[in-house]
Design an enzyme around this catalytic site. Structure first.
Site, mmCIF file in Angstrom:
data_model
loop_
_atom_site.group_PDB
_atom_site.id
_atom_site.type_symbol
_atom_site.label_atom_id
_atom_site.label_comp_id
_atom_site.label_asym_id
_atom_site.label_seq_id
_atom_site.Cartn_x
_atom_site.Cartn_y
_atom_site.Cartn_z
ATOM 1 N N CYS A 132 0.813 -1.225 0.000
ATOM 2 C CA CYS A 132 0.000 0.000 0.000
ATOM 3 C C CYS A 132 0.842 1.269 0.000
ATOM 4 O O CYS A 132 0.302 2.377 0.019
ATOM 5 C CB CYS A 132 -0.950 -0.010 1.194
ATOM 6 S SG CYS A 132 -2.017 -1.465 1.240
ATOM 7 N N LYS A 201 -8.003 0.195 10.571
ATOM 8 C CA LYS A 201 -8.083 -0.911 9.625
ATOM 9 C C LYS A 201 -7.158 -2.006 10.117
ATOM 10 O O LYS A 201 -5.956 -1.809 10.261
ATOM 11 C CB LYS A 201 -7.656 -0.425 8.245
ATOM 12 C CG LYS A 201 -7.554 -1.529 7.215
ATOM 13 C CD LYS A 201 -7.411 -0.968 5.833
ATOM 14 C CE LYS A 201 -7.149 -2.083 4.833
ATOM 15 N NZ LYS A 201 -7.027 -1.572 3.472
ATOM 16 N N LYS A 254 -13.131 -1.272 9.842
ATOM 17 C CA LYS A 254 -13.003 -2.409 8.933
ATOM 18 C C LYS A 254 -12.058 -3.461 9.452
ATOM 19 O O LYS A 254 -10.995 -3.079 9.938
ATOM 20 C CB LYS A 254 -12.524 -1.821 7.616
ATOM 21 C CG LYS A 254 -11.867 -2.717 6.662
ATOM 22 C CD LYS A 254 -11.480 -1.927 5.469
ATOM 23 C CE LYS A 254 -10.897 -2.891 4.472
ATOM 24 N NZ LYS A 254 -10.229 -2.242 3.422
HETATM 25 C C1 PBG Z 1 -6.801 -1.475 -0.117
HETATM 26 C C2 PBG Z 1 -8.033 -2.096 0.413
HETATM 27 C C3 PBG Z 1 -8.261 -3.424 0.803
HETATM 28 C C4 PBG Z 1 -9.609 -3.517 1.136
HETATM 29 C C5 PBG Z 1 -10.162 -2.258 0.970
HETATM 30 N N1 PBG Z 1 -9.163 -1.387 0.544
HETATM 31 C C6 PBG Z 1 -7.357 -4.596 0.788
HETATM 32 C C7 PBG Z 1 -6.285 -4.733 1.775
HETATM 33 O O1 PBG Z 1 -6.029 -3.871 2.605
HETATM 34 O O2 PBG Z 1 -5.617 -5.754 1.688
HETATM 35 C C8 PBG Z 1 -10.332 -4.763 1.556
HETATM 36 C C9 PBG Z 1 -11.786 -4.768 1.257
HETATM 37 C C10 PBG Z 1 -12.415 -6.118 1.305
HETATM 38 O O3 PBG Z 1 -11.809 -7.111 1.747
HETATM 39 O O4 PBG Z 1 -13.571 -6.204 0.875
HETATM 40 N N2 PBG Z 1 -5.737 -1.383 0.759
#
Ligand code: PBG
Length: 330
Positions: A132, A201, A254
């Site tokens: 990321c 997150k 999340k």
């Molecule tokens: C981007 C991102 C992710 C998700 C949302 N934005 C993937 C991650 O962090 O690996 C996951 C969303 C989902 O699992 O539905 N970084």
């Protein structure tokens, strides 16, 4: 006063009584529908681990937007799968990036007047290594370098806002990115664009299917040096405080179902709007149980979403948005 004067079942006797005393409402307008955009036209590629979810070319996404608007869904959350990836995540911030193209096309539709267009801001779908942020080599391996990533994230957010995003939503978990994005948006005259930060997150196994959908699995290592440890509630609250200090207008929590206590704690602590993301793995595990006939599909979808609302989320990003909106309008 106790039993027999008190009888809790009195208010459960009929559906009209139950409706009258129901504490938590779920409305299609509370739901945000994620879409995965890819180049081409007429493309609608199924994602094997997420039945009912597709990678869409922009023309197909416009149809989804039209349907979502008709169903009264609150908004769309846009992700992109670029043609090419590189170390600088060019596809994320380029004027002709796939999400930028999608936003410009969506903005011209009638559906866009009813839908809030939220653009996810991250580099992982656009970097060749799938992390990321910017990756640098270190003595014993590699590191995701925080500060150089901020410039690229800010550039991405500004470019998405210029293309028509109503809200930008950074999901990368670099420190300081909300402030960097706010500063860049303001510098470019985008003072009215809100930031919805994925404040807490967690590093989660439940993102597994998304990485197939967005083709964003890290090529080496994992995301635990920037996403949060799932065991930590106090740290999540600090993340929220810091993002709000940096200028986040709203926060997104999340995953949702395994972290309902975090949503509740956030609700009790802050007064900004809170969204929750019922992520890909939450969707896939329910879909798998539906396919096996182990759970009642319609009831389980709504129960899972009401639970997230009850914990304190004002709105929910969910791959079930269309299904749930249909069920709610019956
Ligand atoms: C981007 C991102 C992710 C998700 C949302 N934005 C993937 C991650 O962090 O690996 C996951 C969303 C989902 O699992 O539905 N970084």
């Amino acid at each position: 006063m106790g039993f027999p004067q008190n009888r809790m079942r009195r208010l459960r006797r009929t559906e009209s009584l139950r409706a009258l005393v129901r504490e938590t409402a779920l409305d299609p307008g509370d739901l945000i529908y994620p879409l995965f955009l890819r180049p081409g036209s007429g493309v609608r590629n199924a994602i094997s681990s997420m039945p009912g979810v597709f990678n869409l070319s922009v023309d197909e996404a416009l149809r989804e937007a039209e349907e979502a608007a008709q169903l009264g869904i609150g908004g769309l959350l846009l992700f992109g799968l670029p043609d090419a990836k590189d170390e600088q995540a060019t596809g994320a911030w380029h004027e002709n990036g796939i999400v930028q193209q999608g936003l410009r096309a969506l903005k011209q539709t009638a559906a866009a007047k009813k839908l809030v267009l939220i653009a996810d801001v991250c580099l992982c779908e656009y970097t060749s290594h799938g992390h990321c942020g910017v990756v640098v080599k270190t003595g014993d391996g590699f590191a995701v370098d925080n500060d150089p990533s901020l410039e690229l994230l800010a550039r991405t957010a500004t470019s998405l806002a210029r293309a028509g995003a109503d809200i930008v939503a950074p999901s990368d978990m670099m420190d300081g990115r909300v402030a960097a994005i706010r500063e860049d948006l303001d510098k470019n005259g985008l003072t009215e664009t809100p930031i919805l930060s994925y404040a807490s997150k967690f590093a989660s196994a439940f993102y597994g299917p998304f990485r197939e959908a967005a083709d964003s699995a890290p090529q080496f290592g994992d995301r635990r040096s920037y996403q949060m440890d799932g065991a930590n509630l106090r740290e999540a609250l600090r993340e929220i405080d810091l993002d709000l200090e940096e200028g986040a207008d709203m926060i997104l929590m999340k995953p949702a179902m395994p972290y309902l206590d975090v949503i509740l704690a956030a609700r009790e602590r802050v007064d900004v709007p809170i969204g929750a993301y019922q992520v890909s793995g939450e969707y896939s595990m329910l879909q798998a149980a539906f396919e096996k006939g182990w759970l009642d599909r319609d009831r389980a979808i709504l129960e899972s979403l009401v639970g997230i609302r009850r914990a304190g989320a004002d709105f929910i990003a969910t791959y079930f948005a269309k299904d749930a909106a249909r069920l709610l309008s019956r």
